[in-house]
Design a protein around this motif. Structure first.
Motif, PDB file in Angstrom:
ATOM      1  N   GLU A  92      54.904 -62.248   3.965  1.00 55.08           N
ATOM      2  CA  GLU A  92      55.410 -61.203   4.850  1.00 55.08           C
ATOM      3  C   GLU A  92      54.263 -60.573   5.650  1.00 55.08           C
ATOM      4  N   ASP A  93      53.114 -60.313   4.984  1.00 56.56           N
ATOM      5  CA  ASP A  93      51.958 -59.747   5.701  1.00 56.56           C
ATOM      6  C   ASP A  93      51.454 -60.706   6.769  1.00 56.56           C
ATOM      7  N   HIS A  94      51.389 -62.031   6.408  1.00 54.69           N
ATOM      8  CA  HIS A  94      50.926 -63.025   7.379  1.00 54.69           C
ATOM      9  C   HIS A  94      51.874 -63.113   8.564  1.00 54.69           C
ATOM     10  N   THR A  95      53.203 -63.109   8.290  1.00 51.11           N
ATOM     11  CA  THR A  95      54.200 -63.172   9.369  1.00 51.11           C
ATOM     12  C   THR A  95      54.110 -61.942  10.257  1.00 51.11           C
ATOM     13  N   GLN A  99      53.060 -62.033  14.183  1.00 49.41           N
ATOM     14  CA  GLN A  99      53.941 -61.479  15.204  1.00 49.41           C
ATOM     15  C   GLN A  99      53.223 -60.408  16.032  1.00 49.41           C
ATOM     16  N   GLU A 100      52.439 -59.569  15.338  1.00 44.56           N
ATOM     17  CA  GLU A 100      51.713 -58.538  16.075  1.00 44.56           C
ATOM     18  C   GLU A 100      50.682 -59.153  17.025  1.00 44.56           C
ATOM     19  N   LYS A 101      49.940 -60.207  16.574  1.00 45.99           N
ATOM     20  CA  LYS A 101      48.967 -60.867  17.443  1.00 45.99           C
ATOM     21  C   LYS A 101      49.657 -61.526  18.631  1.00 45.99           C
ATOM     22  N   LEU A 102      50.784 -62.244  18.370  1.00 41.87           N
ATOM     23  CA  LEU A 102      51.507 -62.918  19.451  1.00 41.87           C
ATOM     24  C   LEU A 102      52.044 -61.901  20.453  1.00 41.87           C
ATOM     25  N   ALA A 103      52.608 -60.783  19.939  1.00 44.16           N
ATOM     26  CA  ALA A 103      53.137 -59.747  20.832  1.00 44.16           C
ATOM     27  C   ALA A 103      52.005 -59.151  21.675  1.00 44.16           C
ATOM     28  N   GLY A 104      50.835 -58.938  21.052  1.00 41.29           N
ATOM     29  CA  GLY A 104      49.713 -58.400  21.809  1.00 41.29           C
ATOM     30  C   GLY A 104      49.244 -59.355  22.899  1.00 41.29           C
ATOM     31  N   ALA A 105      49.179 -60.672  22.545  1.00 43.55           N
ATOM     32  CA  ALA A 105      48.738 -61.659  23.536  1.00 43.55           C
ATOM     33  C   ALA A 105      49.737 -61.755  24.686  1.00 43.55           C
ATOM     34  N   LEU A 106      51.048 -61.800  24.352  1.00 46.26           N
ATOM     35  CA  LEU A 106      52.064 -61.867  25.414  1.00 46.26           C
ATOM     36  C   LEU A 106      52.031 -60.608  26.285  1.00 46.26           C
ATOM     37  N   LYS A 107      51.854 -59.452  25.640  1.00 52.54           N
ATOM     38  CA  LYS A 107      51.791 -58.209  26.415  1.00 52.54           C
ATOM     39  C   LYS A 107      50.567 -58.195  27.326  1.00 52.54           C
ATOM     40  N   HIS A 108      49.450 -58.778  26.825  1.00 46.74           N
ATOM     41  CA  HIS A 108      48.226 -58.808  27.641  1.00 46.74           C
ATOM     42  C   HIS A 108      48.429 -59.599  28.934  1.00 46.74           C
ATOM     43  N   TYR A 109      49.239 -60.676  28.848  1.00 50.66           N
ATOM     44  CA  TYR A 109      49.427 -61.529  30.019  1.00 50.66           C
ATOM     45  C   TYR A 109      50.694 -61.205  30.799  1.00 50.66           C
ATOM     46  N   PHE A 110      51.796 -60.803  30.131  1.00 52.26           N
ATOM     47  CA  PHE A 110      53.095 -60.695  30.808  1.00 52.26           C
ATOM     48  C   PHE A 110      53.644 -59.276  30.849  1.00 52.26           C
ATOM     49  N   ASP A 111      52.886 -58.259  30.508  1.00 48.86           N
ATOM     50  CA  ASP A 111      53.383 -56.889  30.588  1.00 48.86           C
ATOM     51  C   ASP A 111      53.691 -56.545  32.053  1.00 48.86           C
ATOM     52  N   PRO A 112      54.910 -55.969  32.351  1.00 46.62           N
ATOM     53  CA  PRO A 112      55.284 -55.704  33.752  1.00 46.62           C
ATOM     54  C   PRO A 112      54.307 -54.776  34.459  1.00 46.62           C
ATOM     55  N   GLU A 113      53.630 -53.897  33.774  1.00 47.59           N
ATOM     56  CA  GLU A 113      52.769 -52.914  34.408  1.00 47.59           C
ATOM     57  C   GLU A 113      51.297 -53.312  34.398  1.00 47.59           C
ATOM     58  N   SER A 114      50.824 -53.820  33.233  1.00 46.51           N
ATOM     59  CA  SER A 114      49.386 -54.088  33.101  1.00 46.51           C
ATOM     60  C   SER A 114      49.066 -55.529  32.759  1.00 46.51           C
ATOM     61  N   GLY A 115      50.041 -56.467  32.821  1.00 46.00           N
ATOM     62  CA  GLY A 115      49.807 -57.848  32.441  1.00 46.00           C
ATOM     63  C   GLY A 115      48.907 -58.581  33.409  1.00 46.00           C
ATOM     64  N   GLN A 116      48.056 -59.456  32.891  1.00 49.80           N
ATOM     65  CA  GLN A 116      47.147 -60.245  33.720  1.00 49.80           C
ATOM     66  C   GLN A 116      47.921 -61.200  34.634  1.00 49.80           C
ATOM     67  N   PHE A 117      49.014 -61.769  34.113  1.00 49.15           N
ATOM     68  CA  PHE A 117      49.792 -62.721  34.915  1.00 49.15           C
ATOM     69  C   PHE A 117      50.383 -62.038  36.141  1.00 49.15           C
ATOM     70  N   ASN A 118      50.967 -60.837  35.967  1.00 51.76           N
ATOM     71  CA  ASN A 118      51.580 -60.120  37.098  1.00 51.76           C
ATOM     72  C   ASN A 118      50.522 -59.731  38.149  1.00 51.76           C
ATOM     73  N   ARG A 119      49.361 -59.253  37.663  1.00 55.28           N
ATOM     74  CA  ARG A 119      48.313 -58.894  38.625  1.00 55.28           C
ATOM     75  C   ARG A 119      47.839 -60.116  39.424  1.00 55.28           C
ATOM     76  N   ARG A 120      47.724 -61.266  38.703  1.00 54.88           N
ATOM     77  CA  ARG A 120      47.284 -62.480  39.407  1.00 54.88           C
ATOM     78  C   ARG A 120      48.311 -62.945  40.423  1.00 54.88           C
TER      79      ARG A 120
END
Length: 530
Positions: A92-95, A99-120
């Motif tokens: 459960e801790d590993h899962t 999930q937290e790492k994946l959510a952070g990575a997706l938010k880093h790239y695809f966040d509507p306001e601050s995502g790297q993908f949207n800015r690019r």
């Protein structure tokens, strides 16, 4: 704890082979458990106590042998559950961490306001962005790269337009028309020849010949195949597929019936029943042997106890219990206890007086002596006890005397606690802690009475009234406790009231102990003792 039981179980299993056992095992044990000490001290030190300890150890080993198998199963189940629970929490801790790492990575790239993908994407698609600039440079205007390239290759003066011009006889269109017409004429002639029946080598002629030959072979082969399939599903043919299948099914059914038949001694079910019966018979035999061993051990203990009750040895055991009580009480007060039952006193050849308690230096009457005589003998009456305790005081040079009756042999008309002059008579049961208060009260009264016989305390400034009242109140409450005990044995319906009365008298008894101690402390101050 589990390791100790496993070692004991392994020793018991190895011990089933008598050839591996030593002739004897020497044990030197220190017992600290109060219940075990209480049982051991009821037996005289020496062979009697050793025999009792060996019997108790044997019973414990047998009980441990019985409990080890179920304990191992419980231990394995508990450890398995703990391991599964630990693995579940780790997964459960590993899962949760993944999930937290994946959510952070997706938010880093695809966040509507601050995502790297949207800015690019915004940088590329903006009005003045990189993509707009590149497209404008390549596609917009007559001077763009696309316009220049198209003009060079498709303009009026380009080689392509010259070739495609219909005015030129050697142009592409004229050449293409001539070649296409020639090829179409050739293909038309070839196709007509392949579909002509006059040509024996045409495709149509060969097709008709093959269809004619194959139709007869196909009809003949199809009928043969159908006949073979019918034969394979016929029960009349011994080697048919259906007959072989039925034979195998019958053989398998007979094998299964034979293996699950109790009439067949070689069947699996019969062998399993025999093995289970053997195991159950072994368990029944083991249980019967264990019960018989325990029964024999208990009968020995009961016989030994009854023998002690009828012999003088039991009297010695009672005296030892009284001495043990005196030692415990004296250790808290700083008094000195001496066992004198086997020593001659001041009188010639006289050993009367089982123990002498000498008051310690913290007592006002330090150095005063109290002699105790303990008897578990039904032949002792009150008169005989008074005579003997008087002899004991004289023989041991004691100021006070205490005679301890055993409850099992005390005169029926005698109260639990009584005082006659300088002597106190008490009934005590070594097996009943409730009677310890009587013996403590007897010792406390004798300590208080030692003040009267001490020359240093014979002063007019000392008020003996609180001490006398406290002694009388102790005697009265001890009588009340004995009356309540007797009532409780016969009247169970009034148990609540009896318990309340016992508690009140016990509290009053302890309160009088306090008053008596305070009075003695006051006397000590008057005498100038430190």
């Amino acid at each position: 704890m589990s390791q100790t039981l496993q070692d004991a179980n392994r020793y018991l299993e190895e011990g089933t082979n008598s050839s591996t056992l030593p002739f004897a095992v020497h044990l030197d044990l220190k017992v600290i458990d109060p219940d075990t000490i209480r049982e051991l001290t009821q037996h005289a030190e020496g062979a009697d106590r050793d025999e009792f300890a060996l019997e108790a150890l044997k019973i414990g080993v047998l009980a441990l042998r019985r409990a080890s198998s179920s304990f191992d199963a419980d231990y394995i189940k508990r450890e398995t559950d703990r391991l599964l629970d630990t693995m579940r929490r780790q997964l459960e801790d590993h899962t949760r961490g993944s999930q937290e790492k994946l959510a952070g990575a997706l938010k880093h790239y695809f966040d509507p306001e601050s995502g790297q993908f949207n800015r690019r994407v915004q940088q590329l698609t903006a009005k003045d962005g990189e993509l707009s600039s590149l497209l404008s440079e390549s596609l917009d205007g007559d001077k763009s790269k696309l316009a220049q390239t198209l003009f060079a290759h498709f303009g009026e003066q380009s080689p392509l337009m010259k070739i495609l011009s219909p005015d030129q006889s050697n142009g592409l269109l004229a050449t293409l028309r001539t070649n296409v017409e020639g090829e179409l004429s050739k293909q038309r002639e070839r196709i007509l020849q392949e579909f002509s029946l006059d040509n024996p080598n045409s495709a149509l002629t060969r097709l008709i010949e093959q269809l004619t030959s194959k139709h007869g072979s196909l009809s003949k082969d199809l009928q043969g195949k159908i006949d073979e399939v019918i034969k394979e599903f016929s029960l009349d043919k011994e080697d048919s597929a259906l007959n072989r299948l039925v034979t195998r099914v019958n053989r398998a059914q007979e094998t299964i019936t034979r293996e699950f038949s109790l009439d067949n001694d070689q069947s699996s079910l019969k062998r399993m029943k025999t093995e289970l019966t053997t195991i159950l018979e072994a368990h029944v035999k083991t249980n019967a042997e264990f019960q018989e061993e325990v029964k024999i051990a208990l009968e020995k203990l009961d016989t030994k106890r009854k023998t002690e009750l009828r012999s003088t040895t039991h009297g010695n055991t009672f005296e030892d219990a009284v001495l043990s009580f005196l030692h415990d009480d004296a250790a808290r007060r700083g008094d000195v206890v001496e066992a004198t039952g086997n020593c001659t006193g001041l009188r010639k050849n006289c050993k009367v007086g089982d123990a002498v308690v000498e008051l310690g230096p913290d007592h006002v009457a330090a150095g005063a002596k109290i002699v105790l005589e303990a008897k578990e003998d039904a032949s002792y009456t009150l008169k005989k006890a008074r005579d003997e305790v008087a002899v004991a005081r004289s023989n041991r040079d004691a100021q006070q005397g205490i005679f301890v009756f055993s409850r099992h042999s005390a005169p029926p008309e005698f109260e639990a606690l009584a005082r006659y002059g300088d002597d106190v008579f008490v009934v005590w049961d070594a097996q009943d802690p409730q009677t310890d208060a009587y013996l403590k009260a007897a010792l406390e009264i004798s300590r208080a009475l030692c003040l009267r016989s001490n020359p240093e305390t014979q002063r007019d400034t000392i008020d003996w009234t609180p001490i006398d009242k406290s002694v009388l109140d102790i005697e009265k409450r001890a009588e009340n406790l004995e009356m309540i005990r007797k009532s409780a044995e016969t009247i169970l319906s009034s148990g609540g009231k009896i318990i309340d009365r016992v508690d009140k008298d016990k509290k009053g008894l302890l309160r009088q102990f306090t008053i008596l101690s305070e009075a003695m402390s006051h006397i000590k101050e008057l005498l100038g003792e430190p």
